[in-house]
Design an enzyme around this catalytic site. Structure first.
Site, mmCIF file in Angstrom:
data_model
loop_
_atom_site.group_PDB
_atom_site.id
_atom_site.type_symbol
_atom_site.label_atom_id
_atom_site.label_comp_id
_atom_site.label_asym_id
_atom_site.label_seq_id
_atom_site.Cartn_x
_atom_site.Cartn_y
_atom_site.Cartn_z
ATOM 1 N N TYR A 149 0.817 -1.219 0.000
ATOM 2 C CA TYR A 149 0.000 0.000 0.000
ATOM 3 C C TYR A 149 0.847 1.265 0.000
ATOM 4 C CZ TYR A 149 -4.032 -2.901 0.702
ATOM 5 O OH TYR A 149 -4.998 -3.840 0.519
ATOM 6 N N LYS A 216 2.167 -14.747 4.975
ATOM 7 C CA LYS A 216 2.475 -15.662 3.870
ATOM 8 C C LYS A 216 3.996 -15.813 3.832
ATOM 9 C CE LYS A 216 1.130 -18.061 0.268
ATOM 10 N NZ LYS A 216 0.477 -19.373 0.453
ATOM 11 N N ASP A 270 -3.370 -18.403 3.468
ATOM 12 C CA ASP A 270 -4.406 -19.187 2.783
ATOM 13 C C ASP A 270 -5.120 -20.114 3.753
ATOM 14 O OD1 ASP A 270 -1.761 -20.003 2.731
ATOM 15 O OD2 ASP A 270 -1.979 -21.315 1.003
ATOM 16 N N ASP A 294 -6.416 -6.430 4.912
ATOM 17 C CA ASP A 294 -7.499 -5.900 4.083
ATOM 18 C C ASP A 294 -8.435 -7.052 3.696
ATOM 19 O OD1 ASP A 294 -8.992 -4.277 2.477
ATOM 20 O OD2 ASP A 294 -7.414 -3.828 1.033
#
Ligand code: NAP
Length: 403
Positions: A149, A216, A270, A294
């Site tokens: 971002y 992740k 995930d 988000d």
């Protein structure tokens, strides 16, 4: 005692009559803000019988400010924000594809509000897709200032991009496809540490069970993996006597959590998405970098059936902004049909940060009572099959239920 809220060492110092800024916002903002303020005031009155109440100070922002001063965020508003530091804010219009920069982003940067916090708890009566929606009670801490971002990226045919690609190839021996756009994902130690600290402190102060670091890191080892490691380090270095890590839980405690402690664990992103759907009761405070945060905020919101009824907070070491998670819903503006629940839940969250837990509980209970009695606005009435209340009347029901 009346005065402004002050901040020191991550602690909010709140007088009995704190002066707090509020802005009506655009579209449905004025209607839902009027209701939410009344509900917050009624909750404080119920909890503290006049010994604590908020002194509201109106801040002109958005379209209203634009009309008066030619700017949606005039200098006077910036000064007031720096002075008062806490804002209860209605939604603001942001033009798509041009025009002025998002006022929300400008305010976040002005006060360095680095944590986006969204509590997601099922409210009986909502049309959730889950079999056991009552198990959903999570608070997401999304890092707000780092990650992709930051906007460091180049279009595939940007004339500047070949310089970067050739530097990568010659100096770093990394070949990037000629027709690839490129983005840079910074995740810094200091920004990770401050949000990890805030999430763990929140978990301790609010008697939560666990903090799960979502990342992740198996793929992005030095950004998301580092986020995980730095967050664990903060937990162990700064909150040693209050936390147990998942490794310690099996190695030292035989899988049984000692009482009064908070479990710190981590999950790969995930996996996290399926976990919150299949086993929501295992997840409590979730700590995530910006992009994961988000995604997971909306996915968690969907678990209760309606993200529009949620509030969110943007909080830093020196201030906070509390708002509904939805926007200005312009087609409903001025019609007394909008649901003010998201704004009211933002008020509940603000009361929690003020340390006015009894008042926050009064708000949550009043909303729960309205939902159980099927006293709802049209967005919910349409699937519950009852006559809807108007925005104002819904607010009046909540206020009268607290008397
Ligand atoms: P939106 O304002 O959230 O509205 C989208 C739809 O959500 C509405 O058409 C309505 O759905 C439903 N909705 C939202 N709030 C509702 C409420 N309180 N009561 C009943 N229904 C509600 O999103 P948008 O149309 O994408 O954005 C409009 C403007 O808001 C844009 O300028 C955007 O930039 C701004 N925005 C501001 C904020 C903020 O200030 N934090 C956040 C998001 C968006 P139905 O049509 O299905 O009834």
């Amino acid at each position: 005692m009346e005065g402004n809220i002050t901040f020191e060492n991550w602690k909010w110092s709140v007088p009995d009559s704190p002066r707090i800024l509020f802005a009506y916002g655009d579209g449905i903002g004025p209607e839902i803000m009027a209701v939410a303020k009344n509900v917050v005031d009624a909750a404080a009155e119920k909890a503290y019988k006049g010994s604590k109440h908020i002194e509201w100070v109106e801040l002109l922002l958005g379209e209203k400010a634009e009309k008066e001063s030619g700017s949606g965020l005039p200098d006077t508003a910036k000064e007031a924000l720096k002075d008062y530091k806490v804002l209860f804010k209605g939604p603001l219009t942001t033009p798509v594809g041009g025009g002025f920069r998002s006022l929300n982003v400008s305010i976040r940067m002005l006060l360095d509000l680095y944590a986006n916090i969204r509590p997601v708890k099922y409210i009986e009566g909502l049309d959730s897709p889950l079999k056991r929606p009552q198990d959903v009670d999570m608070v997401i801490f999304r890092e707000n200032t780092d990650d992709i971002y930051t906007g460091i990226e180049w279009k595939y045919d940007d004339p500047e991009l070949p310089k970067l690609k050739s530097f990568l190839e010659s100096d770093m021996r990394i070949k990037v496809d000629n027709d690839a756009g490129v983005g840079i994902k910074p995740i810094s130690k200091s920004k990770t540490e401050r949000i990890a600290r805030m999430a763990i402190k929140y978990a301790i102060d609010n008697n939560r069970k666990s903090v799960t670091i979502m990342h992740k890191g198996n793929i992005m080892k030095y950004t998301e993996g580092a986020f995980r490691d730095w967050a664990y380090n903060v937990a162990v270095a700064e909150f040693r006597d209050r936390v147990v890590t998942e490794d310690e839980l099996s190695a030292k405690y035989n899988g049984v959590m000692p009482s009064g402690k908070i479990l710190i664990n981590d999950r790969i992103a995930d996996n996290m998405f399926q976990q919150i759907v299949t086993k929501p009761s295992l997840y409590d405070v979730i700590l995530a970098p910006n992009l994961n945060g988000d995604y997971i905020s909306d996915a968690a919101g969907a678990l209760i059936g309606d993200i529009g009824v949620l509030g969110s907070a943007n909080v830093g070491d020196n201030g906070g902004m509390f708002e509904a998670s939805h926007g200005t819903a312009p087609k409903y503006a001025g019609k007394n049909v909008a649901n003010p629940m998201g704004m009211i839940k933002a008020g509940e969250l603000m009361l929690t940060f003020l340390g006015w837990k009894e008042a926050a509980e009064a708000v949550a209970n009043a909303v729960g009572t309205a939902m159980k009695s099927k006293k709802v606005t049209s967005d919910i009435a349409r699937f519950v099959g009852v006559e809807p209340l108007g925005t104002k009347e819904f607010g009046e029901f909540l206020v009268s239920s607290m008397k």
